[in-house]
Design an enzyme around this catalytic site. Structure first.
Site, mmCIF file in Angstrom:
data_model
loop_
_atom_site.group_PDB
_atom_site.id
_atom_site.type_symbol
_atom_site.label_atom_id
_atom_site.label_comp_id
_atom_site.label_asym_id
_atom_site.label_seq_id
_atom_site.Cartn_x
_atom_site.Cartn_y
_atom_site.Cartn_z
ATOM 1 N N ALA A 66 0.729 -1.088 -0.068
ATOM 2 C CA ALA A 66 0.135 0.157 -0.039
ATOM 3 C C ALA A 66 0.964 1.255 -0.046
ATOM 4 O O ALA A 66 2.061 1.011 0.380
ATOM 5 C CB ALA A 66 -0.924 -0.057 1.250
ATOM 6 N N GLY A 110 0.719 -5.143 1.178
ATOM 7 C CA GLY A 110 -0.435 -5.232 0.265
ATOM 8 C C GLY A 110 -0.335 -5.707 -1.063
ATOM 9 O O GLY A 110 -1.201 -6.405 -1.508
ATOM 10 N N GLU A 113 -0.357 -9.651 -0.243
ATOM 11 C CA GLU A 113 -1.811 -9.783 -0.085
ATOM 12 C C GLU A 113 -2.741 -9.892 -1.022
ATOM 13 O O GLU A 113 -3.447 -10.571 -1.177
ATOM 14 C CB GLU A 113 -2.095 -8.614 1.252
ATOM 15 N N GLU A 133 5.401 -4.984 6.790
ATOM 16 C CA GLU A 133 4.501 -4.066 7.681
ATOM 17 C C GLU A 133 5.233 -3.762 8.976
ATOM 18 O O GLU A 133 5.356 -2.519 9.504
ATOM 19 C CB GLU A 133 3.274 -4.263 7.783
#
Ligand code: DAK
Length: 259
Positions: A66, A110, A113, A133
């Protein structure tokens, strides 16, 4: 369809390819990109000509996570009250047609993911997977702590998430995170070939197979097997089941109608 942060194209009239396209930011995933991705996925899912969807990035990055620049100034009240980025990340879960991730380069945070939300991952030999993260003072927020252990087991998932180390494509294949590793220059050829193989099978059986496998993540074994049994039985009401079995018995090629 025209988009700013993704590119789309159709291969052989039936395979939709969505390319994440923020190369300068290593395809960091921001809200607008995720909205566009969701829109393209929904459109292709509704398009009867499309049998399979591929999500890919570029040689250097599938997606490096992200967008940290977009996240850094939020506080708890902002992210909790607005359910920060959640809705835009969930659309892929509603897609009924198979979605393949073709991953080269970084698939981090992300990005990893997103790849895990796809039905399977084909990786180039330069792919690197990770959930870093923790280095930013957060934890995976788009299912990483749930899907990674289901995929690679608790020990390796804990190792990845707690140490933030990256996993090579080869390690990812050994532990089952990816279905196969191919040379970088063959990534799209092999992924499109896999997609075309799927497109050639009866659509209703393909949808049912995906739905049934997905169910295995949401149910205990006996409920899952019962779910599979019901879908299995229901496919005997389709034209393509009759056609597929008749073609086999009579040693001819089947002519499926997706009915
Ligand atoms: N966000 C924003 N920009 C990024 C980025 C990211 N995740 N990753 C890379 N970039 C940018 C860099 O800032 C740099 O920009 P400029 O300096 O050129 O302007 C450019 O991309 C090139 O990156 P590098 O210069 O760093 O390239 P290197 O080859 O040296 O290093 C790297 C590549 C991938 C190792 C490094 O860029 C890196 O460590 N990137 C950050 C990886 C990361 O920490 N990812 C996790 C982010 S947190 C949720 C959904 C999702 C999420 C959370 C919740 N909900 C549904 C609730 C996800 C969270 C995350 O992913």
């Amino acid at each position: 369809m025209t988009f700013e942060f993704i590119k789309t194209r159709i291969e052989n009239d039936k395979v939709a390819i969505i390319t994440l396209d923020r190369p300068k930011q290593l395809n960091a995933l921001n809200t607008d990109l995720m909205i566009e991705l969701g829109q393209a996925l929904k459109d292709y899912d509704a398009d009867i000509h499309i049998g399979c969807i591929i999500i890919t990035g570029n040689e250097k990055a599938f997606a490096a996570g992200a967008d940290i620049a977009a996240m850094k100034n939020y506080d708890f009240a902002d992210v909790y009250a607005t359910d920060f980025i959640t809705k835009d990340w969930e659309i892929i879960r509603q897609i009924r047609k198979p979605v393949i991730a073709a991953v080269s380069g970084f698939a981090l945070g992300g990005g990893c993911e997103l790849a895990m939300m796809c039905d399977f991952i084909i990786a180039a030999d330069n792919a690197k997977f990770g959930q870093p993260e923790i280095k930013l003072g957060i934890i995976p927020g788009a299912g990483g702590t749930q899907r990674l252990p289901r995929s690679v087991g608790k020990s390796k998932a804990m190792d990845m998430i707690l140490t933030a180390r990256m996993m090579s494509a080869q390690e990812a294949e050994q532990c089952g995170l990816v279905s196969r590793v191919v040379p970088l220059d063959k990534l799209m050829i092999e992924t499109i070939e896999a997609a075309l193989t799927i497109c050639a099978y009866p659509r209703l059986a393909v949808l049912a197979a995906k739905e049934s496998v997905q169910r295995s993540f949401e149910s205990n074994l006996s409920d899952g097997v019962m779910y599979e049994r019901r879908l299995f039985h229901s496919l005997f009401s389709t034209y393509d089941q009759k056609e597929g079995m008749d073609a086999f018995i009579n040693k001819r090629s089947p002519l499926f109608k997706n009915k």
